[in-house]
Design an enzyme around this catalytic site. Structure first.
Site, PDB file in Angstrom:
ATOM      1  CE  LYS A   1      -4.294  -1.398   1.243  1.00 44.56           C
ATOM      2  NZ  LYS A   1      -5.585  -1.648   2.280  1.00 44.56           N
TER       3      LYS A   1
ATOM      4  CE  LYS B   1      -8.329  -6.192  -1.586  1.00 45.67           C
ATOM      5  NZ  LYS B   1      -8.522  -6.392  -0.301  1.00 45.67           N
TER       6      LYS B   1
ATOM      7  CE  LYS C   1     -14.636  -1.439   1.561  1.00 45.24           C
ATOM      8  NZ  LYS C   1     -13.528  -1.489   2.235  1.00 45.24           N
TER       9      LYS C   1
HETATM   10  N1  AQP Z   1     -11.266  -9.906  -3.595  1.00 43.68           N
HETATM   11  C1  AQP Z   1     -11.862  -9.841  -2.318  1.00 43.68           C
HETATM   12  N2  AQP Z   1     -12.498 -10.688  -1.946  1.00 43.68           N
HETATM   13  C2  AQP Z   1     -12.569 -11.821  -0.741  1.00 43.68           C
HETATM   14  N3  AQP Z   1     -12.457 -10.921   0.379  1.00 43.68           N
HETATM   15  C3  AQP Z   1     -12.320  -9.853   0.344  1.00 43.68           C
HETATM   16  N4  AQP Z   1     -12.224  -8.514   1.134  1.00 43.68           N
HETATM   17  C4  AQP Z   1     -11.805  -7.293   1.128  1.00 43.68           C
HETATM   18  N5  AQP Z   1     -11.695  -7.428  -0.918  1.00 43.68           N
HETATM   19  C5  AQP Z   1     -12.180  -8.802  -0.769  1.00 43.68           C
HETATM   20  C6  AQP Z   1     -12.361  -8.830   2.493  1.00 43.68           C
HETATM   21  O1  AQP Z   1     -13.500  -7.076   3.033  1.00 43.68           O
HETATM   22  C7  AQP Z   1     -13.109  -7.555   4.720  1.00 43.68           C
HETATM   23  C8  AQP Z   1     -12.312  -6.350   5.482  1.00 43.68           C
HETATM   24  O2  AQP Z   1     -11.552  -5.742   4.248  1.00 43.68           O
HETATM   25  P1  AQP Z   1     -11.649  -3.602   4.331  1.00 43.68           P
HETATM   26  O3  AQP Z   1     -12.276  -3.112   3.918  1.00 43.68           O
HETATM   27  O4  AQP Z   1     -11.433  -3.929   5.981  1.00 43.68           O
HETATM   28  O5  AQP Z   1     -10.018  -3.898   3.672  1.00 43.68           O
HETATM   29  P2  AQP Z   1      -9.525  -4.089   2.217  1.00 43.68           P
HETATM   30  O6  AQP Z   1      -9.530  -5.796   2.128  1.00 43.68           O
HETATM   31  O7  AQP Z   1      -8.248  -3.524   1.749  1.00 43.68           O
HETATM   32  O8  AQP Z   1     -10.779  -4.332   1.355  1.00 43.68           O
HETATM   33  P3  AQP Z   1     -11.204  -3.359  -0.500  1.00 43.68           P
HETATM   34  O9  AQP Z   1     -12.050  -3.407  -0.500  1.00 43.68           O
HETATM   35  O10 AQP Z   1      -9.687  -4.093  -0.996  1.00 43.68           O
HETATM   36  O11 AQP Z   1     -10.491  -1.594   0.459  1.00 43.68           O
HETATM   37  P4  AQP Z   1      -9.083  -0.982  -0.167  1.00 43.68           P
HETATM   38  O12 AQP Z   1      -9.563  -0.807  -1.496  1.00 43.68           O
HETATM   39  O13 AQP Z   1     -10.101   0.591   0.604  1.00 43.68           O
HETATM   40  O14 AQP Z   1      -7.869  -1.466   0.334  1.00 43.68           O
HETATM   41  C9  AQP Z   1     -11.703  -8.165   4.883  1.00 43.68           C
HETATM   42  O15 AQP Z   1     -12.097  -9.497   5.464  1.00 43.68           O
HETATM   43  C10 AQP Z   1     -10.905  -8.175   3.143  1.00 43.68           C
HETATM   44  O16 AQP Z   1      -9.977  -9.699   3.722  1.00 43.68           O
END
Ligand code: AQP
Length: 341
Positions: free
Chosen positions: A123, A205, A208
């Site tokens: 990140k 992956k 968001k």
């Molecule tokens: N693509 C994915 N497949 C499976 N699990 C996922 N998670 C996120 N993306 C996937 C799971 O969602 C939970 C919460 O995630 P978060 O919002 O705290 O952070 P993240 O993992 O960084 O999710 P994002 O959507 O990718 O957010 P951004 O873009 O803001 O970093 C976690 O349990 C994660 O494993």
């Protein structure tokens, strides 16, 4: 392991997980990899789920946006089946002990140890303004989130395994130095670990922060879902099979399997001899059906912000009962003088 520890103590296992209110909506991956498991765990475990708004601050969101997204995220959790009567649902920043425990644990964390966290490296390298100290200490705050509630298990994705190891190391270190204080958490055993990939680039992956046409939002309308799924990048060939050299089709098979409950091999058989077009149409329809009731429920919930605030206040009060006890013990053990009130 830790869940059997809970069984030995004659109580349900304690589960804790969080999600960052970083987008206008959760994306399909958040649902598949996290929230649907949370909803399913509530009957068998003592669950706490929190909106990680302090963690979201590492991205320096607009203040009003962060407040709005935090409320919207609660509404989505409830719409997706998290029940605030059976689970403790709260905002991380409403329980101030999280930040305090993170400081104490940070004093036990080696600089080199924190530097080895791969999520920070990834990140941090994507950030245009350079990585912040907040991003660097993110896993320490995450350790505080978990250890605060003496969680037996934490449902996490593969990407979070290293942070859980750090959490266990810090708990062990604290316990060895100051006396038995923290439960060592394990990964949640029932977690299938499905990773949903970006529809436009199935090698990374769905996320968001990436957004765009490769991300299906839980709150997308049916037309948007259909358009995104139908234009998903697929692989050469015509066969609907899961394989390492077919990341696009494999991803769509995972999505269809989650949305319909049918195992992937059954779906492979069902779509044998049919082209990608029929298959994608079926995936789109299944996702539309999956999220239609969620959107309807979300619209009702989000129309009543006072009720969402009440859910959060109630959850924070419940979370605080444990957090205050943990921090009182921590303060006493590390040698902080109790304030005279
Ligand atoms: N693509 C994915 N497949 C499976 N699990 C996922 N998670 C996120 N993306 C996937 C799971 O969602 C939970 C919460 O995630 P978060 O919002 O705290 O952070 P993240 O993992 O960084 O999710 P994002 O959507 O990718 O957010 P951004 O873009 O803001 O970093 C976690 O349990 C994660 O494993």
């Amino acid at each position: 392991m830790s869940e059997s520890r809970a069984a030995k103590l004659g109580r349900p296992s304690r589960v804790l997980s969080g999600i960052r209110p970083t987008g206008d909506s959760f994306q399909l991956g958040n649902y598949v990899g996290a929230v649907r498991h949370w909803a399913a765990m509530q009957d068998e475990s003592d669950c706490s789920f929190f909106l990680a708004d302090l963690h979201a601050l590492t991205e320096l969101p607009e203040p009003d946006k962060l407040r709005e997204r935090t409320r919207q995220s609660v509404a989505q959790l409830l719409a997706l089946g998290v029940d605030p009567e059976r689970s403790t649902v709260f905002a991380q920043s409403h329980v101030r002990e999280h930040a305090e425990l993170a400081w104490v644990l940070g004093c036990l964390t080696g600089f080199g140890e924190a530097s080895r966290m791969t999520q920070f490296k990834e990140k941090g390298s994507h950030s245009s303004s350079g990585a912040s100290v907040g991003l660097f200490t993110y896993p320490v705050l995450q350790a505080a989130d978990i250890l605060m509630y003496q969680a037996d298990s934490v449902p996490i994705g593969e990407d979070q395994r290293q942070h859980l190891e750090l959490t266990r190391d810090l708990a062990q270190r604290f316990n060895a130095r100051y006396g038995e204080t923290f439960v060592l958490p394990g990964a949640y055993a029932g977690r299938a670990g499905e990773r949903i990939k970006d529809l436009q680039d199935p090698t990374r992956k769905m996320s968001k922060s990436i957004g765009g046409s490769g991300t299906v939002w839980v709150l997308d309308d049916p037309q948007a879902i259909t358009k995104k799924v139908k234009s998903a990048v697929t692989d050469t060939g015509r066969e609907v099979v899961a394989a390492d050299d077919k990341p696009g089709i494999t991803n769509l098979l995972t999505i269809l399997s989650v949305a319909t409950g049918a195992p992937v091999p059954d779906l492979e058989r069902e779509y044998e001899g049919k082209g990608y077009g029929d298959f994608k149409a079926a995936v789109a329809e299944a996702v539309v059906e999956l999220f239609a009731p969620v959107r309807a429920r979300y619209d009702e919930l989000v129309a009543d912000p006072a009720e969402l605030d009440r859910v959060l206040a109630d959850g924070a009060a419940r979370a605080r009962e444990t957090a205050v006890a943990t921090m009182d013990a921590v303060r006493e053990r590390v040698g902080l003088l109790a304030p005279v009130l």
